[in-house]
Design a protein around this motif. Sequence first.
Motif, PDB file in Angstrom:
ATOM      1  N   LYS A  23      -9.609-103.874  65.973  1.00 42.25           N
ATOM      2  CA  LYS A  23      -9.470-103.787  64.517  1.00 42.25           C
ATOM      3  C   LYS A  23     -10.201-104.922  63.805  1.00 42.25           C
ATOM      4  O   LYS A  23     -10.626-104.770  62.657  1.00 42.25           O
ATOM      5  CB  LYS A  23      -7.990-103.819  64.134  1.00 42.25           C
ATOM      6  CG  LYS A  23      -7.245-102.525  64.432  1.00 42.25           C
ATOM      7  CD  LYS A  23      -5.792-102.619  64.000  1.00 42.25           C
ATOM      8  CE  LYS A  23      -5.062-101.310  64.271  1.00 42.25           C
ATOM      9  NZ  LYS A  23      -3.624-101.404  63.880  1.00 42.25           N
ATOM     10  N   LEU A  24     -10.332-106.045  64.474  1.00 43.86           N
ATOM     11  CA  LEU A  24     -11.019-107.188  63.869  1.00 43.86           C
ATOM     12  C   LEU A  24     -12.540-107.049  63.910  1.00 43.86           C
ATOM     13  O   LEU A  24     -13.249-107.802  63.252  1.00 43.86           O
ATOM     14  CB  LEU A  24     -10.622-108.486  64.579  1.00 43.86           C
ATOM     15  CG  LEU A  24      -9.170-108.949  64.418  1.00 43.86           C
ATOM     16  CD1 LEU A  24      -8.940-110.231  65.199  1.00 43.86           C
ATOM     17  CD2 LEU A  24      -8.822-109.146  62.949  1.00 43.86           C
ATOM     18  N   GLY A  25     -13.041-106.079  64.681  1.00 47.57           N
ATOM     19  CA  GLY A  25     -14.481-105.938  64.865  1.00 47.57           C
ATOM     20  C   GLY A  25     -15.238-105.703  63.569  1.00 47.57           C
ATOM     21  O   GLY A  25     -16.182-106.438  63.235  1.00 47.57           O
ATOM     22  N   LYS A  26     -14.850-104.693  62.798  1.00 48.30           N
ATOM     23  CA  LYS A  26     -15.552-104.376  61.555  1.00 48.30           C
ATOM     24  C   LYS A  26     -15.419-105.481  60.509  1.00 48.30           C
ATOM     25  O   LYS A  26     -16.419-105.880  59.915  1.00 48.30           O
ATOM     26  CB  LYS A  26     -15.064-103.039  61.005  1.00 48.30           C
ATOM     27  CG  LYS A  26     -15.532-101.834  61.810  1.00 48.30           C
ATOM     28  CD  LYS A  26     -15.063-100.544  61.168  1.00 48.30           C
ATOM     29  CE  LYS A  26     -15.514 -99.333  61.962  1.00 48.30           C
ATOM     30  NZ  LYS A  26     -15.023 -98.071  61.347  1.00 48.30           N
ATOM     31  N   PRO A  27     -14.187-105.984  60.244  1.00 51.65           N
ATOM     32  CA  PRO A  27     -14.095-107.082  59.262  1.00 51.65           C
ATOM     33  C   PRO A  27     -14.958-108.287  59.634  1.00 51.65           C
ATOM     34  O   PRO A  27     -15.588-108.900  58.763  1.00 51.65           O
ATOM     35  CB  PRO A  27     -12.602-107.445  59.283  1.00 51.65           C
ATOM     36  CG  PRO A  27     -11.916-106.209  59.730  1.00 51.65           C
ATOM     37  CD  PRO A  27     -12.856-105.568  60.692  1.00 51.65           C
ATOM     38  N   SER A  28     -14.994-108.618  60.927  1.00 51.40           N
ATOM     39  CA  SER A  28     -15.814-109.750  61.371  1.00 51.40           C
ATOM     40  C   SER A  28     -17.286-109.499  61.072  1.00 51.40           C
ATOM     41  O   SER A  28     -17.997-110.370  60.566  1.00 51.40           O
ATOM     42  CB  SER A  28     -15.629-109.989  62.870  1.00 51.40           C
ATOM     43  OG  SER A  28     -14.285-110.252  63.182  1.00 51.40           O
ATOM     44  N   ILE A  64     -20.596-119.348  52.534  1.00 45.36           N
ATOM     45  CA  ILE A  64     -20.016-120.268  53.527  1.00 45.36           C
ATOM     46  C   ILE A  64     -18.608-119.810  53.918  1.00 45.36           C
ATOM     47  O   ILE A  64     -18.254-119.787  55.097  1.00 45.36           O
ATOM     48  CB  ILE A  64     -19.991-121.706  52.968  1.00 45.36           C
ATOM     49  CG1 ILE A  64     -21.415-122.228  52.813  1.00 45.36           C
ATOM     50  CG2 ILE A  64     -19.185-122.615  53.890  1.00 45.36           C
ATOM     51  CD1 ILE A  64     -21.499-123.565  52.098  1.00 45.36           C
ATOM     52  N   VAL A  65     -17.804-119.426  52.909  1.00 44.02           N
ATOM     53  CA  VAL A  65     -16.444-118.954  53.191  1.00 44.02           C
ATOM     54  C   VAL A  65     -16.479-117.703  54.062  1.00 44.02           C
ATOM     55  O   VAL A  65     -15.714-117.573  55.028  1.00 44.02           O
ATOM     56  CB  VAL A  65     -15.691-118.667  51.866  1.00 44.02           C
ATOM     57  CG1 VAL A  65     -14.387-117.925  52.140  1.00 44.02           C
ATOM     58  CG2 VAL A  65     -15.410-119.957  51.129  1.00 44.02           C
ATOM     59  N   ALA A  66     -17.381-116.773  53.736  1.00 46.59           N
ATOM     60  CA  ALA A  66     -17.495-115.542  54.535  1.00 46.59           C
ATOM     61  C   ALA A  66     -17.894-115.861  55.974  1.00 46.59           C
ATOM     62  O   ALA A  66     -17.369-115.274  56.929  1.00 46.59           O
ATOM     63  CB  ALA A  66     -18.510-114.599  53.898  1.00 46.59           C
ATOM     64  N   GLY A  67     -18.828-116.798  56.135  1.00 50.22           N
ATOM     65  CA  GLY A  67     -19.260-117.171  57.482  1.00 50.22           C
ATOM     66  C   GLY A  67     -18.157-117.826  58.289  1.00 50.22           C
ATOM     67  O   GLY A  67     -17.982-117.514  59.477  1.00 50.22           O
ATOM     68  N   LEU A  68     -17.409-118.729  57.650  1.00 48.76           N
ATOM     69  CA  LEU A  68     -16.297-119.382  58.348  1.00 48.76           C
ATOM     70  C   LEU A  68     -15.241-118.374  58.766  1.00 48.76           C
ATOM     71  O   LEU A  68     -14.760-118.380  59.896  1.00 48.76           O
ATOM     72  CB  LEU A  68     -15.666-120.449  57.443  1.00 48.76           C
ATOM     73  CG  LEU A  68     -16.448-121.750  57.260  1.00 48.76           C
ATOM     74  CD1 LEU A  68     -15.823-122.582  56.152  1.00 48.76           C
ATOM     75  CD2 LEU A  68     -16.481-122.540  58.572  1.00 48.76           C
ATOM     76  N   ALA A  69     -14.868-117.488  57.831  1.00 48.97           N
ATOM     77  CA  ALA A  69     -13.844-116.484  58.137  1.00 48.97           C
ATOM     78  C   ALA A  69     -14.314-115.513  59.219  1.00 48.97           C
ATOM     79  O   ALA A  69     -13.573-115.178  60.145  1.00 48.97           O
ATOM     80  CB  ALA A  69     -13.464-115.722  56.866  1.00 48.97           C
ATOM     81  N   GLY A  70     -15.565-115.061  59.100  1.00 47.41           N
ATOM     82  CA  GLY A  70     -16.097-114.117  60.085  1.00 47.41           C
ATOM     83  C   GLY A  70     -16.175-114.715  61.474  1.00 47.41           C
ATOM     84  O   GLY A  70     -15.769-114.085  62.456  1.00 47.41           O
ATOM     85  N   MET A  71     -16.698-115.935  61.575  1.00 46.25           N
ATOM     86  CA  MET A  71     -16.816-116.575  62.887  1.00 46.25           C
ATOM     87  C   MET A  71     -15.448-116.888  63.462  1.00 46.25           C
ATOM     88  O   MET A  71     -15.228-116.764  64.681  1.00 46.25           O
ATOM     89  CB  MET A  71     -17.642-117.849  62.763  1.00 46.25           C
ATOM     90  CG  MET A  71     -18.090-118.403  64.107  1.00 46.25           C
ATOM     91  SD  MET A  71     -19.161-117.227  64.972  1.00 46.25           S
ATOM     92  CE  MET A  71     -19.250-117.993  66.586  1.00 46.25           C
TER      93      MET A  71
END
Length: 478
Positions: free
Chosen positions: A109-114, A71-78
Motif C-alpha cells: 500500500k505504501l508503494g504508490k504514495p512513495s 524537500i518535504v515531499a522527498g523526505l516523506a517519500g524516502m
Amino acid sequence: MNSLLRTTERDTARPAPVERFRGQSRRRLFRADLLTVLAWASVAAAIALWLADGGAAGFSTLAGTFTALGIVAGLAGMDLVLLMLLLAARLPVIDSAVGHDRALEFHRKLGKPSLYLLLAHGILIATGYGMAEGLNPVSELVSLWVLVPDMWLAIVSPALFIAVVVTSLVAVRRRFPYEFWYAVHLLTYAAVLTAIPHQFSTGALFAEGTWQRWYWLAICIGTGAALVHYRVLEPLVATVRHQLTVRRVVTEGPGAVSIELAGRHLDELAGNGGRFFIWRFLAPGAWWHPHPFSLSAEPVAFDSSGRGTLRITVRNLGRGSAQLARLRSGTRVAIEGPYGLFSTAARSRNHVVMIGAGIGITPIRALLERTPFEPGNATVILRGHSEAELYLGTEILDLCRRRGATLFHVTGPRSAGGPTWQSEAAVSSGHRLASYAPDVADSDVYICGPSAWARSAISDIRAAGVPDEQLHYERFDW
C-alpha cells in the motif's frame, strides 16, 4: 465419515458434526495493528528534521515555496521507502505484532504514495530551482544533471521505482511468473541506493556536522543492516544449523503430496504449527525458487540433539510446486522462518474455531495439534469439493477424537448464487458460520485457504460479530 449436509432442518438447524470429542488447555495473548501509526510517526519525524533546520522560512517566496514543498515531499517519500524495506525485512518485532502478510500488505500500500511523493519531489524541486534561476523545469533538470556529479543517479532512481510499482500491480503480476516479478522487485534496492548519494551531497539539511545528517545516516544504515541480518544471515545460520534434507515424498490426495524432512535441532522449531517457513529445495532447477509453506505436522525429535523429522504438505498449483513431487531423498533444504501470527501465540479467547479449505487444511492440522483448549471448546470446519480434497482428513479426525474438538466436513460443489465459502448444499440448507459454531463471536477464528474463498469466509466471520483481533489468517501469495 458422515456428510455434514444431510439434514432435514433449515435456517436455525446446526449441521450434524462428523464427530464431537473430548480433549485439553488454553492460553491468552493480545495483539494490535500499529502500522498506520508507525507510518505517520515516521513521516512526521522526517519532516521535523527539516522544520528544526528552519525549513519553514523557505515559504517566504514563490520559488522558495516550490522548493520547500519539494524537500518535504522527498523526505516523506524516502522515509516511506525505508519503512517499506523494514516491513519486508521480516523483523521479529513487526511479525509478532501484526503478522507477516499484514506487514507485506501495508508494504504494498505504501508503494504508490512513495512513488508519487518522489516524483513530486523531483518536479517541485526543478520548478523551484528553475524559478530562482529563470529556467523552466526541464532546463533546470538538464542543468542539475550536468553540474551535480551524482544527480544523474537521483534522476534514474524514480525510473527504477516506477518499474517496481508497475510490476507490483496485481493485474501485471499475474501475467508473469513469480521469478520475473521477483527479479524486477530487486530493483527496489538499486532505486534506494541511487537515491541516497544526492541527499548528502546537495542541500544544507544533511550537511556535514549537522545532527540531521547523523539521524538520516542512522536510519539508512539501520534499514540496510536489518535487511542483511534477517533476509540473508539468519536464513543462512538456520539452514546450516538444522541441516534439513528430504526424507521421503508421500501422495496425500489429488495433486497433493507431503514432504517429510529430516534434520537437527528440530525441537527448536516445535510449537510453530500453523506458522509458515520459506523453503528452498537445493535441487537442479529448483534451488532459486522460494516456497512459503506451513508445517502440516509438528517437528518430532528423536534424541537429545533434536534430530528428528518434520513435514510440509503441498499441492500442485504451478510449475514450481509440481517439481516438489519429484524431489529425491537426500535433497538438501534451505529454510527461513517461522513467520506469521497463525499460531497458538495469537490466542485471546477460550473457544477456538479453525476453518480450512483445500491445501489450506494442512496448516489447520498442525495448529490443531498444539493449540491449547478445553474439551468442547474447539470447532474445526474443513471445506473441499469432495472428501478426497480434505487433505490429511484422517489425521485431523484422529486429533479431534483425542483432543475433544467438534469436526465438520463441508463438501460438494460451490454455490451458483454468488461467492460463498460453503457448498451449494450448505447454503441451500440455510447454514451460516454460527450454525457450526454458535459461540463464534467469543472465539478466536483461524482461517486458511485460497484467497477468493478466504475473503468470503472472512466476510461471514465479521458478519457473525467476530472482532478483528480475534480473526487470524495468513495469505501466502506474493
